[in-house]
Scaffold this motif. Structure first.
Motif, short mmCIF file in Angstrom:
data_model
loop_
_atom_site.label_atom_id
_atom_site.label_comp_id
_atom_site.label_asym_id
_atom_site.label_seq_id
_atom_site.Cartn_x
_atom_site.Cartn_y
_atom_site.Cartn_z
N HIS A 45 -1.43 3.08 0.68
CA HIS A 45 -0.40 2.64 -0.26
C HIS A 45 0.07 3.84 -1.09
O HIS A 45 -0.70 4.41 -1.86
N ALA A 46 1.33 4.21 -0.92
CA ALA A 46 1.90 5.36 -1.61
C ALA A 46 2.80 4.92 -2.75
O ALA A 46 3.51 3.91 -2.63
N ARG A 63 3.96 7.28 7.51
CA ARG A 63 2.59 7.75 7.31
C ARG A 63 1.75 6.79 6.48
O ARG A 63 0.54 7.01 6.33
N CYS A 64 2.36 5.75 5.93
CA CYS A 64 1.69 4.86 4.98
C CYS A 64 1.88 3.40 5.39
O CYS A 64 2.97 3.00 5.83
N THR A 65 0.85 2.61 5.21
CA THR A 65 0.96 1.18 5.50
C THR A 65 1.92 0.51 4.53
O THR A 65 2.72 -0.35 4.92
N GLN A 66 1.85 0.91 3.24
CA GLN A 66 2.76 0.40 2.21
C GLN A 66 3.28 1.56 1.38
O GLN A 66 2.58 2.55 1.15
N VAL A 67 4.52 1.40 0.90
CA VAL A 67 5.12 2.38 0.00
C VAL A 67 5.77 1.63 -1.15
O VAL A 67 6.52 0.67 -0.92
N CYS A 68 5.47 2.05 -2.38
CA CYS A 68 6.15 1.55 -3.57
C CYS A 68 7.04 2.66 -4.09
O CYS A 68 6.55 3.65 -4.66
N ALA A 69 8.34 2.53 -3.87
CA ALA A 69 9.31 3.55 -4.26
C ALA A 69 10.06 3.08 -5.50
O ALA A 69 10.54 1.94 -5.55
N VAL A 70 10.18 3.97 -6.49
CA VAL A 70 10.74 3.59 -7.80
C VAL A 70 11.84 4.57 -8.19
O VAL A 70 11.71 5.78 -8.00
N ASP A 71 12.92 4.03 -8.76
CA ASP A 71 13.96 4.88 -9.34
C ASP A 71 14.61 4.15 -10.50
O ASP A 71 14.65 2.91 -10.53
N GLN A 88 14.12 -1.17 9.32
CA GLN A 88 13.15 -2.25 9.53
C GLN A 88 11.74 -1.84 9.08
O GLN A 88 10.75 -2.14 9.73
N GLU A 89 11.69 -1.15 7.93
CA GLU A 89 10.40 -0.74 7.36
C GLU A 89 9.90 -1.85 6.44
O GLU A 89 10.24 -1.94 5.28
N LYS A 90 9.05 -2.73 6.96
CA LYS A 90 8.63 -3.92 6.23
C LYS A 90 7.59 -3.64 5.15
O LYS A 90 7.40 -4.45 4.25
N GLY A 91 6.93 -2.49 5.20
CA GLY A 91 5.90 -2.20 4.21
C GLY A 91 6.41 -1.48 2.98
O GLY A 91 5.60 -1.02 2.16
N VAL A 92 7.72 -1.36 2.81
CA VAL A 92 8.29 -0.59 1.71
C VAL A 92 8.86 -1.52 0.64
O VAL A 92 9.67 -2.41 0.94
N GLN A 108 -1.43 -3.23 -8.64
CA GLN A 108 -1.29 -2.32 -7.52
C GLN A 108 -2.08 -1.04 -7.79
O GLN A 108 -2.13 -0.54 -8.91
N SER A 109 -2.70 -0.51 -6.73
CA SER A 109 -3.34 0.80 -6.83
C SER A 109 -2.94 1.60 -5.60
O SER A 109 -2.59 1.04 -4.56
N PHE A 110 -3.00 2.92 -5.74
CA PHE A 110 -2.42 3.80 -4.73
C PHE A 110 -3.42 4.87 -4.30
O PHE A 110 -4.22 5.34 -5.11
N ASP A 111 -3.33 5.27 -3.03
CA ASP A 111 -4.13 6.39 -2.57
C ASP A 111 -3.27 7.63 -2.31
O ASP A 111 -3.75 8.65 -1.83
#
Length: 208
Positions: A45-46, A63-71, A88-92, A108-111
């Motif tokens: 999780h990024a 490269r990541c199963t999940q991504v949390c992108a913020v702006d 079709q990136e379902k984990g973002v 949420q926690s991130f690695d």
């Protein structure tokens, strides 16, 4: 960062890719260096602070199963979401949040955390708040990537070296990668598990 977010929103409304993140060689090369410097092949999780229109987001999704992108720019977030859907990136997950006063769900926690070309816009209080919230959402063993432009520019509030040293001073951070060029600095740290008898939470409040 409200006034800065407003400035960014106006830039995004004025046209697509206002910083030429997609086609400028500086941006392309820097993005490839960041991805090549990551110490693991896969992450769970990024967290990406300041995702813009999603050029790094789409690469992180590979490269990541999940991504949390913020702006902080709603226009940038909308464009990022469109690109993520098209790929079709379902984990973002792409969120419109004004960092650091707003933050992803505390559960949420991130690695992996990517802090690139954003932290020099924070004033002193916002930078300290951002680092506190970032540290608390990092799993033990998580990696923090910081990459920032080094030369002076008009709306810079923090020096690049000062930002990176502040990250280095967060409790339990071990430097893994250090790359320095005339134009930018790239560092990667790993958050080590807390040592028995050490109050990392208390120590964090004294960080710059």
């Amino acid at each position: 960062m409200d006034s800065v977010d407003g400035h960014f929103e106006r830039l995004y409304q004025s046209g697509v890719d206002p910083w030429r993140v997609r086609d400028a060689w500086y941006e392309q090369r820097k993005r490839e260096l960041i991805l090549a410097a990551l110490c693991r092949q896969r992450y769970a999780h990024a967290f990406e602070a300041g995702c813009g229109e999603g050029d790094m987001t789409l690469r992180l999704a590979q490269r990541c199963t999940q991504v949390c992108a913020v702006d902080g720019s709603p226009t940038a977030v909308q464009r990022c979401r469109i690109r993520v859907t098209a790929q079709q990136e379902k984990g973002v997950e792409v969120l419109a949040l004004r960092l650091p006063s707003q933050w992803p769900d505390a559960r949420q926690s991130f690695d992996l955390a990517i802090v690139s070309e954003i932290a020099y816009y924070f004033n002193d209080a916002d930078l300290a708040g951002f680092l506190r919230r970032l540290w608390h959402c990092l799993q033990p063993g998580a990696e923090v990537v910081a990459c920032h432009f080094r030369p002076a520019f008009s709306d810079r509030r923090q020096h690049t070296d000062a930002i990176h040293e502040a990250i280095a001073q967060m409790p339990g951070m071990t430097l893994l990668v250090h790359h320095l060029e005339t134009e930018f600095r790239l560092d990667i740290w790993r958050k080590q598990p807390p040592q028995q008898g050490h109050d990392d939470d208390r120590n964090l409040h004294s960080c710059p």
